[in-house]
Design an enzyme around this catalytic site. Sequence first.
Site, PDB file in Angstrom:
ATOM      1  N   GLY A  17      48.154  26.843  59.808  1.00  0.00           N
ATOM      2  CA  GLY A  17      48.937  25.606  59.798  1.00  0.00           C
ATOM      3  C   GLY A  17      50.295  25.703  59.136  1.00  0.00           C
ATOM      4  O   GLY A  17      50.786  24.714  58.598  1.00  0.00           O
ATOM      5  N   ASN A  19      53.071  26.056  60.751  1.00  0.00           N
ATOM      6  CA  ASN A  19      53.949  25.183  61.549  1.00  0.00           C
ATOM      7  C   ASN A  19      53.682  23.710  61.243  1.00  0.00           C
ATOM      8  O   ASN A  19      54.614  22.906  61.168  1.00  0.00           O
ATOM      9  CB  ASN A  19      53.778  25.463  63.041  1.00  0.00           C
ATOM     10  CG  ASN A  19      54.577  26.674  63.476  1.00  0.00           C
ATOM     11  OD1 ASN A  19      55.794  26.602  63.590  1.00  0.00           O
ATOM     12  ND2 ASN A  19      53.903  27.789  63.672  1.00  0.00           N
ATOM     13  N   LEU A  98      43.498  24.400  77.417  1.00  0.00           N
ATOM     14  CA  LEU A  98      43.194  22.996  77.707  1.00  0.00           C
ATOM     15  C   LEU A  98      42.987  22.781  79.207  1.00  0.00           C
ATOM     16  O   LEU A  98      43.630  23.441  80.030  1.00  0.00           O
ATOM     17  CB  LEU A  98      44.334  22.119  77.190  1.00  0.00           C
ATOM     18  CG  LEU A  98      44.463  22.155  75.659  1.00  0.00           C
ATOM     19  CD1 LEU A  98      45.838  21.682  75.218  1.00  0.00           C
ATOM     20  CD2 LEU A  98      43.370  21.318  75.002  1.00  0.00           C
ATOM     21  N   ASN A 112      54.100  22.745  72.906  1.00  0.00           N
ATOM     22  CA  ASN A 112      53.459  23.910  72.288  1.00  0.00           C
ATOM     23  C   ASN A 112      54.544  24.852  71.802  1.00  0.00           C
ATOM     24  O   ASN A 112      55.653  24.876  72.333  1.00  0.00           O
ATOM     25  CB  ASN A 112      52.589  24.616  73.339  1.00  0.00           C
ATOM     26  CG  ASN A 112      51.863  25.819  72.776  1.00  0.00           C
ATOM     27  OD1 ASN A 112      51.329  25.770  71.663  1.00  0.00           O
ATOM     28  ND2 ASN A 112      51.840  26.912  73.521  1.00  0.00           N
ATOM     29  N   HIS A 114      55.060  28.965  71.282  1.00  0.00           N
ATOM     30  CA  HIS A 114      54.454  30.238  71.671  1.00  0.00           C
ATOM     31  C   HIS A 114      55.300  31.366  71.078  1.00  0.00           C
ATOM     32  O   HIS A 114      56.524  31.345  71.190  1.00  0.00           O
ATOM     33  CB  HIS A 114      54.415  30.343  73.201  1.00  0.00           C
ATOM     34  CG  HIS A 114      53.806  31.623  73.661  1.00  0.00           C
ATOM     35  ND1 HIS A 114      52.446  31.839  73.644  1.00  0.00           N
ATOM     36  CD2 HIS A 114      54.369  32.780  74.097  1.00  0.00           C
ATOM     37  CE1 HIS A 114      52.201  33.068  74.069  1.00  0.00           C
ATOM     38  NE2 HIS A 114      53.350  33.657  74.356  1.00  0.00           N
ATOM     39  N   SER A 141      59.150  30.394  71.676  1.00  0.00           N
ATOM     40  CA  SER A 141      59.562  29.395  72.664  1.00  0.00           C
ATOM     41  C   SER A 141      58.794  28.109  72.405  1.00  0.00           C
ATOM     42  O   SER A 141      57.603  28.148  72.086  1.00  0.00           O
ATOM     43  CB  SER A 141      59.216  29.861  74.089  1.00  0.00           C
ATOM     44  OG  SER A 141      59.780  31.118  74.354  1.00  0.00           O
ATOM     45  N   ASP A 150      50.845  28.853  79.044  1.00  0.00           N
ATOM     46  CA  ASP A 150      52.147  29.284  78.508  1.00  0.00           C
ATOM     47  C   ASP A 150      53.224  29.279  79.590  1.00  0.00           C
ATOM     48  O   ASP A 150      54.209  30.033  79.499  1.00  0.00           O
ATOM     49  CB  ASP A 150      52.057  30.682  77.866  1.00  0.00           C
ATOM     50  CG  ASP A 150      51.072  30.724  76.702  1.00  0.00           C
ATOM     51  OD1 ASP A 150      50.959  29.714  75.984  1.00  0.00           O
ATOM     52  OD2 ASP A 150      50.403  31.761  76.529  1.00  0.00           O
ATOM     53  N   GLN A 176      58.003  33.883  62.736  1.00  0.00           N
ATOM     54  CA  GLN A 176      57.467  32.637  62.153  1.00  0.00           C
ATOM     55  C   GLN A 176      58.519  31.881  61.348  1.00  0.00           C
ATOM     56  O   GLN A 176      58.557  30.653  61.379  1.00  0.00           O
ATOM     57  CB  GLN A 176      56.248  32.944  61.286  1.00  0.00           C
ATOM     58  CG  GLN A 176      54.972  33.046  62.144  1.00  0.00           C
ATOM     59  CD  GLN A 176      53.791  32.286  61.542  1.00  0.00           C
ATOM     60  OE1 GLN A 176      53.688  32.165  60.326  1.00  0.00           O
ATOM     61  NE2 GLN A 176      52.910  31.785  62.379  1.00  0.00           N
ATOM     62  N   GLN A 178      61.537  31.605  62.051  1.00  0.00           N
ATOM     63  CA  GLN A 178      62.304  30.841  63.042  1.00  0.00           C
ATOM     64  C   GLN A 178      61.485  29.679  63.602  1.00  0.00           C
ATOM     65  O   GLN A 178      62.012  28.603  63.853  1.00  0.00           O
ATOM     66  CB  GLN A 178      62.771  31.755  64.182  1.00  0.00           C
ATOM     67  CG  GLN A 178      63.749  32.815  63.746  1.00  0.00           C
ATOM     68  CD  GLN A 178      64.974  32.223  63.058  1.00  0.00           C
ATOM     69  OE1 GLN A 178      65.543  31.244  63.524  1.00  0.00           O
ATOM     70  NE2 GLN A 178      65.344  32.799  61.925  1.00  0.00           N
ATOM     71  N   GLU A 179      60.183  29.923  63.800  1.00  0.00           N
ATOM     72  CA  GLU A 179      59.318  28.842  64.294  1.00  0.00           C
ATOM     73  C   GLU A 179      59.430  27.624  63.382  1.00  0.00           C
ATOM     74  O   GLU A 179      59.514  26.487  63.839  1.00  0.00           O
ATOM     75  CB  GLU A 179      57.855  29.298  64.330  1.00  0.00           C
ATOM     76  CG  GLU A 179      57.576  30.380  65.349  1.00  0.00           C
ATOM     77  CD  GLU A 179      56.087  30.710  65.477  1.00  0.00           C
ATOM     78  OE1 GLU A 179      55.252  29.977  64.938  1.00  0.00           O
ATOM     79  OE2 GLU A 179      55.785  31.723  66.111  1.00  0.00           O
TER      80      GLU A 179
HETATM   81  C1  GRF Z   1      52.253  30.636  65.536  1.00  0.00           C
HETATM   82  O1  GRF Z   1      52.777  31.919  65.500  1.00  0.00           O
HETATM   83  C2  GRF Z   1      52.461  30.020  66.880  1.00  0.00           C
HETATM   84  O2  GRF Z   1      53.556  30.510  67.558  1.00  0.00           O
HETATM   85  C3  GRF Z   1      51.214  30.392  67.618  1.00  0.00           C
HETATM   86  O3  GRF Z   1      50.199  30.401  66.652  1.00  0.00           O
HETATM   87  C4  GRF Z   1      50.758  30.629  65.369  1.00  0.00           C
HETATM   88  C5  GRF Z   1      50.282  29.522  64.491  1.00  0.00           C
HETATM   89  O4  GRF Z   1      50.541  29.723  63.141  1.00  0.00           O
HETATM   90  N1  GRF Z   1      50.986  29.492  68.711  1.00  0.00           N
HETATM   91  P1  GRF Z   1      50.306  28.561  62.090  1.00  0.00           P
HETATM   92  O5  GRF Z   1      48.852  28.121  62.210  1.00  0.00           O
HETATM   93  O6  GRF Z   1      51.255  27.457  62.392  1.00  0.00           O
HETATM   94  O7  GRF Z   1      50.550  29.196  60.753  1.00  0.00           O
END
Ligand code: GRF
Length: 220
Positions: A17, A19, A98, A112, A114, A141, A150, A176, A178-179
């Site tokens: 978690g 993100n 899903l 989502n 990815h 992305s 995806d 991550q 960058q995410e």
């Molecule tokens: C992330 O790298 C995301 O891109 C992928 O799963 C990972 C989730 O990480 N879909 P977190 O649970 O948010 O730490």
Amino acid sequence: MKPHPLPGIVVLISGSGTNLQALIDGVAEGRIQGQIRAVISNRPQVAGLDRADRARIPAQVINHRDFPDRDTFDRALMTAIDLHQPDLVVLAGFMRVLTPAFVTHYQGRLINIHPSLLPDFRGLHTHERALEAGVQQHGCSIHFVNTELDGGPVIGQARVPVLPDDTPQTLAARVQQQEHRAYPQVVQWFCQGRLTLCNGQVWFDEHPLQAPLELPIADQ
Ligand code: GRF
């Protein structure tokens, strides 16, 4: 006059978690004008559930193992999500495929993240596969979800360089970072009504996107 309610968000997770945490922080710091109404995990006892608890967000486990098949699990998930009447459903490390019925139900309000520059490296183990392929750039992305795994229309991408001595772990950590910057930004745009899906096409600021946005964008 009644105050305008903030757009409601439900976040689905399966794991650590980080993100989700970036979204929680974005809301707390006013960078996301939305309300995370619930966090739902398909796995019990994951760190993401603690993050929700700490932020006083209702957290719930719907364990896919308690259901005989994907359809019944997805139906239970939909019922739980719809109790919160979300404007947006955010998949944040949610590791279940899903069903079309689920995806269709949330069309245009299901996104989502990815860990690859789609359409490259759909599916799992993206960092290993990027290193094996010898690409010079990798990233993440953010896309609207459709029935293709995806494969939904991409909203934006954040790029990172691949360095000569990278391992899957070092590369994953760089992606991550960058995410955690990009996802809150996209969620905020959705909450502001700047981002929509229309006939399978992403629209941003009332224009159809010709190419994915390069994220994160400064001063937004
Ligand atoms: C992330 O790298 C995301 O891109 C992928 O799963 C990972 C989730 O990480 N879909 P977190 O649970 O948010 O730490």
